[in-house]
Design a protein around this motif. Sequence first.
Motif, PDB file in Angstrom:
ATOM      1  N   LEU A 110      55.665  12.115  31.955  1.00 14.85           N
ATOM      2  CA  LEU A 110      54.690  13.157  31.623  1.00 14.85           C
ATOM      3  C   LEU A 110      53.252  12.659  31.729  1.00 14.85           C
ATOM      4  O   LEU A 110      52.318  13.456  31.786  1.00 14.85           O
ATOM      5  N   HIS A 111      53.075  11.341  31.744  1.00 14.79           N
ATOM      6  CA  HIS A 111      51.735  10.780  31.904  1.00 14.79           C
ATOM      7  C   HIS A 111      51.395  10.512  33.363  1.00 14.79           C
ATOM      8  O   HIS A 111      50.304  10.011  33.653  1.00 14.79           O
ATOM      9  N   HIS A 112      52.307  10.841  34.270  1.00 11.01           N
ATOM     10  CA  HIS A 112      51.958  10.838  35.689  1.00 11.01           C
ATOM     11  C   HIS A 112      51.000  12.005  35.925  1.00 11.01           C
ATOM     12  O   HIS A 112      51.169  13.092  35.358  1.00 11.01           O
ATOM     13  N   HIS A 113      49.992  11.786  36.759  1.00 14.86           N
ATOM     14  CA  HIS A 113      48.913  12.778  36.880  1.00 14.86           C
ATOM     15  C   HIS A 113      49.427  14.172  37.240  1.00 14.86           C
ATOM     16  O   HIS A 113      48.860  15.181  36.820  1.00 14.86           O
ATOM     17  N   PHE A 114      50.532  14.259  38.000  1.00 13.61           N
ATOM     18  CA  PHE A 114      51.049  15.574  38.399  1.00 13.61           C
ATOM     19  C   PHE A 114      51.543  16.355  37.183  1.00 13.61           C
ATOM     20  O   PHE A 114      51.188  17.524  36.986  1.00 13.61           O
ATOM     21  N   LEU A 115      52.373  15.709  36.342  1.00 12.00           N
ATOM     22  CA  LEU A 115      52.912  16.380  35.157  1.00 12.00           C
ATOM     23  C   LEU A 115      51.893  16.431  34.021  1.00 12.00           C
ATOM     24  O   LEU A 115      51.862  17.391  33.244  1.00 12.00           O
ATOM     25  N   SER A 117      48.579  16.750  34.111  1.00  9.77           N
ATOM     26  CA  SER A 117      47.581  17.811  34.267  1.00  9.77           C
ATOM     27  C   SER A 117      48.178  19.193  34.050  1.00  9.77           C
ATOM     28  O   SER A 117      47.483  20.120  33.631  1.00  9.77           O
ATOM     29  N   ARG A 118      49.483  19.346  34.327  1.00  6.28           N
ATOM     30  CA  ARG A 118      50.124  20.657  34.219  1.00  6.28           C
ATOM     31  C   ARG A 118      50.764  20.900  32.855  1.00  6.28           C
ATOM     32  O   ARG A 118      50.937  22.049  32.451  1.00  6.28           O
ATOM     33  N   TYR A 119      51.133  19.835  32.149  1.00  5.86           N
ATOM     34  CA  TYR A 119      51.859  20.006  30.889  1.00  5.86           C
ATOM     35  C   TYR A 119      51.267  19.183  29.739  1.00  5.86           C
ATOM     36  O   TYR A 119      50.679  19.724  28.809  1.00  5.86           O
ATOM     37  N   HIS A 120      51.423  17.862  29.818  1.00  2.60           N
ATOM     38  CA  HIS A 120      51.211  17.016  28.646  1.00  2.60           C
ATOM     39  C   HIS A 120      49.752  16.926  28.206  1.00  2.60           C
ATOM     40  O   HIS A 120      49.475  16.557  27.064  1.00  2.60           O
ATOM     41  N   VAL A 135      53.785  19.083  17.419  1.00  2.40           N
ATOM     42  CA  VAL A 135      54.669  20.094  18.020  1.00  2.40           C
ATOM     43  C   VAL A 135      53.917  21.047  18.942  1.00  2.40           C
ATOM     44  O   VAL A 135      54.444  22.085  19.325  1.00  2.40           O
ATOM     45  N   ILE A 136      52.686  20.688  19.301  1.00  6.60           N
ATOM     46  CA  ILE A 136      51.896  21.548  20.180  1.00  6.60           C
ATOM     47  C   ILE A 136      52.082  21.089  21.624  1.00  6.60           C
ATOM     48  O   ILE A 136      51.487  20.104  22.072  1.00  6.60           O
ATOM     49  N   HIS A 137      52.955  21.794  22.332  1.00  8.52           N
ATOM     50  CA  HIS A 137      53.272  21.472  23.721  1.00  8.52           C
ATOM     51  C   HIS A 137      53.469  22.766  24.507  1.00  8.52           C
ATOM     52  O   HIS A 137      53.785  23.808  23.922  1.00  8.52           O
ATOM     53  N   PRO A 138      53.321  22.717  25.829  1.00 11.57           N
ATOM     54  CA  PRO A 138      53.716  23.867  26.647  1.00 11.57           C
ATOM     55  C   PRO A 138      55.204  24.152  26.475  1.00 11.57           C
ATOM     56  O   PRO A 138      55.983  23.261  26.115  1.00 11.57           O
ATOM     57  N   PHE A 139      55.602  25.385  26.746  1.00 11.78           N
ATOM     58  CA  PHE A 139      56.981  25.807  26.478  1.00 11.78           C
ATOM     59  C   PHE A 139      58.007  24.955  27.227  1.00 11.78           C
ATOM     60  O   PHE A 139      59.040  24.572  26.666  1.00 11.78           O
TER      61      PHE A 139
END
Length: 556
Positions: A110-115, A117-120, A135-139
Motif C-alpha cells: 500500500l506504500h507503493h506510489h500506485f496504491l 496515491s489511490r488508497y492509503h 479505522v479511517i481508510h477507503p472502502f
Amino acid sequence: EKEANLTYHLIFPFLMTRVLHNQIWISVSRYRTAKGKNRIVDKGIDFEQVDRESNWDDQIILNGILLYLTNMIMPGASHLPLWRSDGFIIVILLHTGPVEFLYYWLHRALHHHFLYSRYHSHHHSSIATEPITSVIHPFAEEVAYFLLFAIPLMTVMFTGTASIAAIFIYITYIDLMNNMGHCNFELVPKWVFSTFPPLKFLMYTPSYHSLHHTQFRTNYSLFMPMYDYLYGTVDKSSDDLYETSLKRQEESPDIVHLTHLTTTDSIYHLRLGFASLASKPYAFKWYFTIAMWPVSCWSAVFTWFYGHTFVSESNTFNNLKLQSWVVPRYTMHYLLQREKKDLNYLIEEALLEADSKGAKVVSFGLLNQHEELNGNGELYIQRHPQLRIRLVDGSSLAAAVVVNSIPQETTQVLLTGRISKVGYAIALALCQKGVQVAAMNEDEYQKLQHSDCQFGKNLVLAENYDQKIWLVGEGLTDKEQLKATKGTVFVPFTQFPPKKLLKDCYYHTTPAMVAPKSLDNIHSCENWLARRVMSAWRVAGIVHGLEGWNVHECGQ
C-alpha cells in the motif's frame, strides 16, 4: 436453540460496547494530549481532519451487519458456546502467524506510489493521529482488512471450535491495539518490556506506530513488530522516541482561559466529548437530549461532586502555549446563590494552580467573571494580592468588538437588559461618537446617569422601540424582544446569545473574533461560535499575554 439465541442477541450489545470503547479512547487521548504529558507528536489537529475521521463508526456498523449475516447463514457461526480453549488458541496462533505476516506485506504494498496515491494516502493524511484515525481508510482497503481479520474467525467456525468469547475478545483486541497505536501519547511503561523482553517483538507502542505516520517508510507491522525486525524496516529512532515520550512532563501554559459547562448537553460538545459535535457550533437538539438523558443526569451528578477544574484544549500561538480549563459546573449552578462560595473556591483553586505552573495570564470566560459572583474578578485580586499571574475579564475588548460592529451611519441604538461593565463601556463610547443611546429600562437609565461617566445629552430614556439596532444585555425578556420592528438587528454584549424569536430580524453572535491561521490545534468550536471563531473574552487574554502587559484587567 438457547445458545443460538444468546449468540444472536449478544451482537448488538457487543457493538454498543465497541462504540463506548472507542469513545473512551477518544476522550482520554484528547485529555492527555491537551495536558502534554507523554505526548508524542506536537503537530496540531484541524477541522479538516476531524471531518475526514467523523465516519469512524461506519466500520462498526459494517462489522455488525457481517456478524448478523454470518450468524444466520454459516452453520458453524450459530449455536456457539461461551468458551472453548482450543478455538481461542487457534485464533491467537493464526493472528500471530498469517494475519500479521500478510498484513505486513499488504501494508508495504500500500506504500507503493500506485496504491498509496489511490488508497492509503487517505489514512496518512493525519500526521498527528487520534485513536479513531486507525479505522479511517477507503472502502476497498477496509474490505482487505476485514478479509485478513476474518482468517482466524472463519477458521474456528469451519473447524467447529468457535466460541462467543473467542470472537468478541479477538475483535476487542483489534480495537484496543488500533486505538492504542494511534492515541498520540505513550502509555506503555518500561517495566513491561524489562519484565518480559520478548514482548518487544509481540506488542508495539504508540510511539512505535507514530513513527510510521511521520516517517512513512518504516514500522509497517500491524500490532507485532517482529516482522519489521525480521525484514529490517524498524525505524532506528523507535527506542529513542519511546524513551523521550515516556519522560515528557505535563506542559505549563502561558495563558489559561477559564470557562465552564453550560447546559447538560454541553459536556458532549467539549473537545473531550464527541469529536463530531465539538467540531460544530452548539445547537440544542431535542432528540439528542432525550436519547442521552441518562448519561447527562449521571454527568450532572458527577460534576456536582467533582471539585477540580480540568484541561479541555491546548493551542499554540507565537510561541505561547494556550490552554482552556473547564470549571466542572453548569450555568444553572452559577444562578444559585448557595453555590456562590463553592464556585469561588473552584475558581480560586484554578487561579492558584495556574500561578504555580508559571502561567502569565488567566482570562475569565462565561460566568466565571460575573459581577454578582466575584465583581468581575476583583475578589481574587483582593484575596490574593501576591498573585504573579494577571487576571483579564476581557470587558474592554468585548466592548470594542461590539462598538466596531455597529455601522458607521448609525444615529441611534436601543440599550436593553441589565447593563454590565461591558454595557457601560459600549454606551459611553457610542455617546462620545455622537450616537443616541436610548435605554429601555428606567432603572438602568438612572444607574448610567448617576455613574461617573460623562454620557452627555446622547443618553436618553427610550420612548419607543423603533430603533433598528438593539444592544442586548442580560435579562431581555421575550415580551420586550417581540416589540422589535421588522429588520431590527440584535447585537448582544453578553456572554450568552439571546433567544431568536423573530424570523424577520437579524441576530449577531456574542462578541467574538476570527482566530488567525497561525493559531494551531483548533478543531473544536467554542460553544455556539463558528469554526475558528473565539470569544472576545478569550482573545483578550491572548492579547494580554502577547503584549506582555503586567497589570490586571478586571474588576470594577
